[in-house]
Design a protein around this motif. Structure first.
Motif, short mmCIF file in Angstrom:
data_model
loop_
_atom_site.label_atom_id
_atom_site.label_comp_id
_atom_site.label_asym_id
_atom_site.label_seq_id
_atom_site.Cartn_x
_atom_site.Cartn_y
_atom_site.Cartn_z
N SER A 130 11.91 -0.31 -13.60
CA SER A 130 11.14 -1.52 -13.29
C SER A 130 9.94 -1.21 -12.40
N ASP A 131 10.04 -0.17 -11.59
CA ASP A 131 8.90 0.24 -10.77
C ASP A 131 7.74 0.72 -11.64
N CYS A 135 5.95 -2.26 -12.95
CA CYS A 135 5.11 -2.86 -11.91
C CYS A 135 3.84 -2.05 -11.68
#
Length: 114
Positions: A5-6, A9
């Motif tokens: 998920s990083d 982002c």
């Protein structure tokens, strides 16, 4: 501990920036095509969203039945969804496309980020 998920982002602002640069180039080359560019952008997003929904419904147990029941219940706020899709999303993309005829991508990115 970094996760996938990083990466999403981190990728989002990079992709937005590249999209702004490409939009600036398109508007310089074809200044009268803001409506066409906007329609294509909204159409592609809509097609990807429908495809993603179809995939999720087909691979998630019970999701298709739940989705069908939701649509049949009559509780879906269609006017609000239409307003959100047509006025706020498509309208904003259209205004953005027209603005890129006059404003460079770097300036627009700063304006939109503040």
């Amino acid at each position: 501990q970094p996760e996938l998920s990083d990466l999403w982002c981190l990728g989002m602002p990079i992709c937005f920036g590249m999209g702004y640069i490409r939009l600036e180039q398109l508007m310089e080359e074809n200044p009268k095509d803001a409506f066409t560019v906007s329609a294509l952008k909204v159409g592609v997003v809509g097609a990807v969203a429908l495809s993603w929904t179809a995939l999720r419904l087909s691979f998630t147990d019970g999701a298709a039945d739940h989705f069908a029941a939701l649509l049949a219940s009559g509780t879906v706020p269609w006017p609000a969804l239409a307003y959100t899709g047509l006025v706020t999303t498509a309208g904003a993309i259209l205004v953005e496309s027209y603005a890129f005829k006059y404003v460079p991508a770097t300036d627009a990115a700063i304006i939109l980020a503040t």
